[in-house]
Design an enzyme around this catalytic site. Structure first.
Site, PDB file in Angstrom:
ATOM      1  N   TYR A 152      43.024  33.327  22.072  1.00 12.79           N
ATOM      2  CA  TYR A 152      41.551  32.619  22.322  1.00 12.79           C
ATOM      3  C   TYR A 152      41.667  31.614  23.512  1.00 12.79           C
ATOM      4  O   TYR A 152      40.795  31.546  24.538  1.00 12.79           O
ATOM      5  CB  TYR A 152      41.035  32.316  21.094  1.00 12.79           C
ATOM      6  CG  TYR A 152      39.535  32.012  21.185  1.00 12.79           C
ATOM      7  CD1 TYR A 152      38.714  33.126  21.248  1.00 12.79           C
ATOM      8  CD2 TYR A 152      39.032  30.725  21.251  1.00 12.79           C
ATOM      9  CE1 TYR A 152      37.129  32.757  21.388  1.00 12.79           C
ATOM     10  CE2 TYR A 152      37.846  30.606  21.469  1.00 12.79           C
ATOM     11  CZ  TYR A 152      36.651  31.657  21.244  1.00 12.79           C
ATOM     12  OH  TYR A 152      35.499  31.438  21.683  1.00 12.79           O
ATOM     13  N   LYS A 156      39.735  32.063  27.280  1.00 11.66           N
ATOM     14  CA  LYS A 156      38.868  31.007  27.492  1.00 11.66           C
ATOM     15  C   LYS A 156      39.160  30.333  28.774  1.00 11.66           C
ATOM     16  O   LYS A 156      38.392  29.851  29.643  1.00 11.66           O
ATOM     17  CB  LYS A 156      38.108  30.285  26.301  1.00 11.66           C
ATOM     18  CG  LYS A 156      37.654  31.159  25.162  1.00 11.66           C
ATOM     19  CD  LYS A 156      36.479  32.030  25.717  1.00 11.66           C
ATOM     20  CE  LYS A 156      35.924  32.851  24.658  1.00 11.66           C
ATOM     21  NZ  LYS A 156      34.607  33.525  24.977  1.00 11.66           N
TER      22      LYS A 156
END
Length: 249
Positions: A152, A156
């Protein structure tokens, strides 16, 4: 911002719930015709109840699905004035040595490649129009190393890189691209991770504890609407934390 988006078409991904749903409702309230995209068609349809919206079931990790989504969006009015790359999934918070390659690929496919595919498909139309605004939902994990798991976090950070690249590349073409960086927000994104990794959560706990306040999705949506609006006409390539002060710690 009533009637701010009159006559404009806004495409929001991940709009079946959480921040995406709040974005769809907020843009509609500002006068936009909203294309409500979600991998779950029933949830997309539910979001459109009571707003001027077109529900579309779409998997943003699929080139074919993205092409069909963009075609459907163009069918609304012939333009796509705003793209909100909001759809995303979380990982299990696993540390780099524990995450499986399969989970790594899936998270990056949705969070990063999905945002690229939509941007890639929409940009030619925005260029032809001579205008457009893109708002990418990044995350606090996009500017930190200890706010989420490895996949993640990498995804991002990648979304932020994509945001800056697009912002600079098309700054002279009437196209703006900015990133919203939500802090802790009450959404169902955790449901996209089967089981959180205990070792990862333990290691991340000191950073996670700094996020003392929980936001509502509507607070994130308000920032997205501003970034896409003419009021932000000279805001381009910005990373905008909406985190209650978490990034200031």
């Amino acid at each position: 911002m009533s009637n701010t988006f009159d006559g404009r078409t806004v495409l929001v991904t991940g709009a079946g719930s959480g921040i995406g749903r709040a974005m769809a409702v907020a843009f509609a309230a500002a006068g936009a015709r909203v294309v409500v995209a979600d991998i779950d068609g029933d949830r997309a349809k539910a979001t459109t109840e009571g707003i001027d919206g077109l529900p579309v079931a779409a998997d943003i990790a699929s080139e074919e699905s993205v092409a069909a989504l963009v075609e459907a969006a163009l069918g609304v009015s012939g333009t796509i004035d705003v793209l909100c790359n909001n759809a995303g999934i979380i990982d299990t918070m696993a540390l780099p040595h524990d995450i499986s390659p399969a989970q790594w690929r899936r998270v990056l496919d949705v969070n990063l490649t999905g945002s690229f595919l939509l941007t890639h498909a929409v940009l030619p139309h925005m260029l032809a129009q001579g205008r457009g605004a893109i708002v990418n939902t990044a995350s606090e994990a996009g500017i930190r190393g200890g706010a989420a798991g490895a996949a993640y976090t990498a995804s991002k950070h990648g979304v932020i890189g994509l945001t800056r690249s697009v912002a600079w590349a098309y700054a002279k073409d009437g196209i703006r691209c900015n990133a919203l960086l939500p802090g802790p927000t009450e959404t169902n994104i955790a449901g996209s991770a089967a089981d959180f990794d205990t070792a990862g959560i333990t290691r991340l706990a000191p950073v996670l504890a700094l996020g003392e306040r929980m936001a509502q999705p509507e607070q994130m949506a308000a920032v997205a609407v501003f970034l896409a609006s003419d009021a932000a006409s000279f805001v381009n390539g910005a990373l905008v934390p909406a985190d209650g002060g978490w990034s200031a710690a």
